[in-house]
Design a protein around this motif. Structure first.
Motif, PDB file in Angstrom:
ATOM      1  N   VAL A 232     -99.006 -35.077  59.497  1.00  0.00           N
ATOM      2  CA  VAL A 232     -98.115 -34.377  58.574  1.00  0.00           C
ATOM      3  C   VAL A 232     -96.797 -35.140  58.559  1.00  0.00           C
ATOM      4  CG1 VAL A 232     -96.967 -32.207  58.034  1.00  0.00           C
ATOM      5  CG2 VAL A 232     -99.238 -32.184  59.120  1.00  0.00           C
ATOM      6  N   ASN A 233     -96.469 -35.775  57.457  1.00  0.00           N
ATOM      7  CA  ASN A 233     -95.266 -36.609  57.390  1.00  0.00           C
ATOM      8  C   ASN A 233     -93.989 -35.783  57.458  1.00  0.00           C
ATOM      9  OD1 ASN A 233     -96.793 -38.962  57.117  1.00  0.00           O
ATOM     10  ND2 ASN A 233     -96.860 -38.770  54.889  1.00  0.00           N
ATOM     11  N   ARG A 234     -93.912 -34.747  56.639  1.00  0.00           N
ATOM     12  CA  ARG A 234     -92.719 -33.915  56.614  1.00  0.00           C
ATOM     13  C   ARG A 234     -93.049 -32.548  56.030  1.00  0.00           C
ATOM     14  NH1 ARG A 234     -90.494 -34.194  51.338  1.00  0.00           N
ATOM     15  NH2 ARG A 234     -88.638 -33.136  52.106  1.00  0.00           N
ATOM     16  N   ILE A 235     -92.324 -31.545  56.509  1.00  0.00           N
ATOM     17  CA  ILE A 235     -92.447 -30.186  55.980  1.00  0.00           C
ATOM     18  C   ILE A 235     -91.047 -29.695  55.637  1.00  0.00           C
ATOM     19  CG2 ILE A 235     -93.171 -27.814  56.421  1.00  0.00           C
ATOM     20  CD1 ILE A 235     -95.109 -28.821  58.485  1.00  0.00           C
ATOM     21  N   GLU A 236     -90.835 -29.303  54.395  1.00  0.00           N
ATOM     22  CA  GLU A 236     -89.563 -28.720  53.971  1.00  0.00           C
ATOM     23  C   GLU A 236     -89.756 -27.213  53.844  1.00  0.00           C
ATOM     24  OE1 GLU A 236     -87.055 -30.610  50.784  1.00  0.00           O
ATOM     25  OE2 GLU A 236     -87.555 -28.735  49.758  1.00  0.00           O
ATOM     26  N   ILE A 237     -88.927 -26.446  54.550  1.00  0.00           N
ATOM     27  CA  ILE A 237     -89.095 -24.988  54.605  1.00  0.00           C
ATOM     28  C   ILE A 237     -87.794 -24.310  54.194  1.00  0.00           C
ATOM     29  CG2 ILE A 237     -89.664 -23.019  56.071  1.00  0.00           C
ATOM     30  CD1 ILE A 237     -91.056 -25.002  57.983  1.00  0.00           C
ATOM     31  N   MET A 238     -87.860 -23.498  53.159  1.00  0.00           N
ATOM     32  CA  MET A 238     -86.706 -22.698  52.763  1.00  0.00           C
ATOM     33  C   MET A 238     -87.023 -21.219  52.963  1.00  0.00           C
ATOM     34  SD  MET A 238     -85.056 -24.315  49.313  1.00  0.00           S
ATOM     35  CE  MET A 238     -84.320 -25.937  49.273  1.00  0.00           C
ATOM     36  N   ALA A 239     -85.968 -20.420  53.133  1.00  0.00           N
ATOM     37  CA  ALA A 239     -86.140 -18.972  53.147  1.00  0.00           C
ATOM     38  C   ALA A 239     -86.626 -18.514  51.778  1.00  0.00           C
ATOM     39  CB  ALA A 239     -84.808 -18.294  53.476  1.00  0.00           C
ATOM     40  N   GLY A 240     -87.344 -17.396  51.756  1.00  0.00           N
ATOM     41  CA  GLY A 240     -87.837 -16.884  50.484  1.00  0.00           C
ATOM     42  C   GLY A 240     -86.721 -16.563  49.510  1.00  0.00           C
ATOM     43  N   ALA A 241     -85.542 -16.295  50.026  1.00  0.00           N
ATOM     44  CA  ALA A 241     -84.392 -15.948  49.184  1.00  0.00           C
ATOM     45  C   ALA A 241     -83.544 -17.166  48.823  1.00  0.00           C
ATOM     46  CB  ALA A 241     -83.524 -14.915  49.903  1.00  0.00           C
ATOM     47  N   GLN A 242     -83.998 -18.343  49.176  1.00  0.00           N
ATOM     48  CA  GLN A 242     -83.213 -19.558  48.956  1.00  0.00           C
ATOM     49  C   GLN A 242     -83.946 -20.478  47.995  1.00  0.00           C
ATOM     50  OE1 GLN A 242     -82.911 -22.149  52.416  1.00  0.00           O
ATOM     51  NE2 GLN A 242     -80.840 -22.762  51.866  1.00  0.00           N
ATOM     52  N   ALA A 243     -83.200 -21.077  47.075  1.00  0.00           N
ATOM     53  CA  ALA A 243     -83.793 -22.049  46.158  1.00  0.00           C
ATOM     54  C   ALA A 243     -82.730 -23.048  45.745  1.00  0.00           C
ATOM     55  CB  ALA A 243     -84.413 -21.345  44.941  1.00  0.00           C
ATOM     56  N   PHE A 244     -82.881 -23.648  44.570  1.00  0.00           N
ATOM     57  CA  PHE A 244     -82.023 -24.737  44.125  1.00  0.00           C
ATOM     58  C   PHE A 244     -80.981 -24.217  43.144  1.00  0.00           C
ATOM     59  CE2 PHE A 244     -86.480 -25.860  44.625  1.00  0.00           C
ATOM     60  CZ  PHE A 244     -86.405 -26.641  45.758  1.00  0.00           C
ATOM     61  N   SER A 245     -79.786 -24.782  43.207  1.00  0.00           N
ATOM     62  CA  SER A 245     -78.694 -24.356  42.342  1.00  0.00           C
ATOM     63  C   SER A 245     -78.476 -25.373  41.223  1.00  0.00           C
ATOM     64  CB  SER A 245     -77.403 -24.214  43.146  1.00  0.00           C
ATOM     65  OG  SER A 245     -77.526 -23.201  44.116  1.00  0.00           O
ATOM     66  N   PRO A 246     -77.793 -24.952  40.150  1.00  0.00           N
ATOM     67  CA  PRO A 246     -77.448 -25.914  39.086  1.00  0.00           C
ATOM     68  C   PRO A 246     -76.485 -26.972  39.617  1.00  0.00           C
ATOM     69  CG  PRO A 246     -77.128 -23.631  38.371  1.00  0.00           C
ATOM     70  CD  PRO A 246     -77.359 -23.591  39.839  1.00  0.00           C
ATOM     71  N   PHE A 247     -76.406 -28.085  38.894  1.00  0.00           N
ATOM     72  CA  PHE A 247     -75.428 -29.099  39.257  1.00  0.00           C
ATOM     73  C   PHE A 247     -74.017 -28.539  39.125  1.00  0.00           C
ATOM     74  CE2 PHE A 247     -78.945 -32.054  38.125  1.00  0.00           C
ATOM     75  CZ  PHE A 247     -79.000 -32.737  39.331  1.00  0.00           C
ATOM     76  N   ASN A 248     -73.145 -28.958  40.028  1.00  0.00           N
ATOM     77  CA  ASN A 248     -71.758 -28.519  40.007  1.00  0.00           C
ATOM     78  C   ASN A 248     -70.991 -29.318  38.960  1.00  0.00           C
ATOM     79  OD1 ASN A 248     -69.368 -27.262  40.758  1.00  0.00           O
ATOM     80  ND2 ASN A 248     -68.923 -28.753  42.353  1.00  0.00           N
ATOM     81  N   ILE A 249     -70.357 -28.619  38.031  1.00  0.00           N
ATOM     82  CA  ILE A 249     -69.553 -29.273  37.002  1.00  0.00           C
ATOM     83  C   ILE A 249     -68.125 -28.753  37.107  1.00  0.00           C
ATOM     84  CG2 ILE A 249     -69.200 -29.600  34.525  1.00  0.00           C
ATOM     85  CD1 ILE A 249     -72.220 -29.227  34.165  1.00  0.00           C
ATOM     86  N   VAL A 250     -67.187 -29.645  37.306  1.00  0.00           N
ATOM     87  CA  VAL A 250     -65.767 -29.269  37.408  1.00  0.00           C
ATOM     88  C   VAL A 250     -65.103 -29.541  36.064  1.00  0.00           C
ATOM     89  CG1 VAL A 250     -63.595 -29.660  38.645  1.00  0.00           C
ATOM     90  CG2 VAL A 250     -65.775 -29.815  39.872  1.00  0.00           C
ATOM     91  N   ARG A 251     -64.596 -28.505  35.442  1.00  0.00           N
ATOM     92  CA  ARG A 251     -63.987 -28.635  34.121  1.00  0.00           C
ATOM     93  C   ARG A 251     -62.554 -29.185  34.218  1.00  0.00           C
ATOM     94  NH1 ARG A 251     -68.610 -27.867  31.105  1.00  0.00           N
ATOM     95  NH2 ARG A 251     -69.774 -26.098  31.982  1.00  0.00           N
ATOM     96  N   GLY A 252     -62.173 -29.970  33.247  1.00  0.00           N
ATOM     97  CA  GLY A 252     -60.789 -30.390  33.120  1.00  0.00           C
ATOM     98  C   GLY A 252     -60.413 -31.661  33.858  1.00  0.00           C
ATOM     99  N   LEU A 253     -61.357 -32.281  34.557  1.00  0.00           N
ATOM    100  CA  LEU A 253     -61.041 -33.533  35.253  1.00  0.00           C
ATOM    101  C   LEU A 253     -60.914 -34.667  34.246  1.00  0.00           C
ATOM    102  CD1 LEU A 253     -63.292 -33.502  38.432  1.00  0.00           C
ATOM    103  CD2 LEU A 253     -60.862 -32.969  38.270  1.00  0.00           C
TER     104      LEU A 253
END
Length: 254
Positions: A232-253
Motif C-alpha cells: 500500500v503506497n499511501r492512504i489519505e484519510i479525512m474525517a467524514g465532515a471534512q472535504a475540499f474548499s474553494p480556492f482562496n481569492i483576495v479581492r482588491g490586490l
C-alpha cells in the motif's frame, strides 16, 4: 535467541496515534518497542500491554540516541518487522512572515530528521532479514495546503515523497513502505500546536466528529497485515465532515 513473534517499533508512543497503534498491535499478539520522550506515559502504556514490550525514552531528534536505542535492542525484539514513524508535531498557525523560526526548526528536526534517523538506523536489519515494512505517518497537509501550515505542511510533503522514493529504492530488497496521511484528527496535536492553549485547541474539534486515534491505528495495522504480494503506497484519510474548499481569492490586490 531471537524471538519468532512479529515485532513493531513505534515512535511517539506516549499519546494519540502512537499509543493507539501500540495497543492495536499488542492486541494482535505482536511484541512492541515503544518510544517517546515522556517516561511516565511510556511506563503506564507498557504496564497495560499484554505481550512483551520494550520501552525506550527517546527523542528522535537525537541521532546518537536513536542509533544507541536500536543497537541496544534485546535479542527478543530483533529483528524489527515493522517500523512506524509516528513522532511528529505542528507548532503555531501564524503567517510565514510572523512565525517563530525556532518552531520551524523544531518541526524540521522532528518531522524530517527524526524520521530519517529512525528509518536509516533500522533499515539494515530489515534488509538483512530479507523483509520489513516502514510505515510513515504523514498528513493531508503534505498535499493540500492551508493558511498557517507553511513549514508543517512542507515537512509532511517531504514525508510523502520520501516514502515513495524509499519504496523505489527498496522494492528489490522486499521492504514495503507506506505513507498514511490523516486529516482532522482529535488528539493532543492541536494542544501542542497552540502550546498548551486547551481552549483554542478544543475549538478546532467543536461540533465535528473527527478522526480518532483508533481509526488511524486500524489503518496502520491493516496496512502492515496485508499479504506480501501487496504494498500500500499511501492512504489519505479525512474525517467524514471534512472535504475540499474553494480556492482562496483576495479581492482588491494590485
Amino acid at each position: 535467541m531471537i524471538c519468532k513473534a512479529n515485532k513493531v517499533f513505534i515512535t511517539g508512543a506516549t499519546s494519540g496515534f502512537g499509543k493507539a497503534i501500540a495497543q492495536r498491535f499488542d492486541a494482535e499478539g505482536w511484541h512492541t518497542v515503544i518510544s517517546g520522550r515522556r517516561s511516565q506515559r511510556l511506563n503506564a502504556l507498557k504496564q497495560n500491554l499484554l505481550n512483551p514490550c520494550h520501552s525506550i525514552v527517546l527523542d528522535v531528534r537525537d541521532r546518537n540516541a536513536v542509533e544507541k536505542a536500536v543497537r541496544d535492542l534485546p535479542d527478543s525484539f530483533n529483528p524489527v518487522n515493522v517500523l512506524v514513524n509516528n513522532a511528529g508535531l505542528a507548532l503555531g498557525m501564524m503567517d510565514a512572515d510572523e512565525v517563530y523560526i525556532d518552531d520551524w526548526e523544531l518541526m524540521v528536526d522532528t518531522n524530517i530528521k527524526g524520521l530519517l534517523y529512525c528509518t536509516r538506523t533500522i533499515l539494515p536489519q530489515m534488509v538483512k532479514n530479507g523483509t520489513g515494512h516502514v510505515i510513515n505517518i504523514g498528513s493531508i497537509a503534505g498535499y493540500w495546503p492551508y493558511p498557517g501550515s507553511n513549514v508543517y505542511g512542507a515537512t509532511k510533503a517531504f514525508v510523502r515523497q520520501f516514502s515513495l522514493n524509499l519504496r523505489a529504492d527498496l522494492v528489490s530488497k522486499n521492504i514495503h513502505v507506506t505513507d498514511i496521511e490523516p486529516g482532522l484528527a482529535e488528539t493532543e496535536f492541536s494542544e501542542v500546536r497552540f502550546k498548551g492553549d486547551k481552549k483554542k485547541a478544543a475549538a478546532i474539534y467543536k461540533n465535528v466528529d473527527s478522526i480518532k486515534p483508533n481509526d488511524i491505528a486500524d489503518a496502520v495495522f491493516w496496512t502492515a497485515s496485508r499479504p506480501r504480494n501487496i504494498n500500500v503506497n499511501r492512504i489519505e484519510i479525512m474525517a467524514g465532515a471534512q472535504a475540499f474548499s474553494p480556492f482562496n481569492i483576495v479581492r482588491g490586490l494590485k
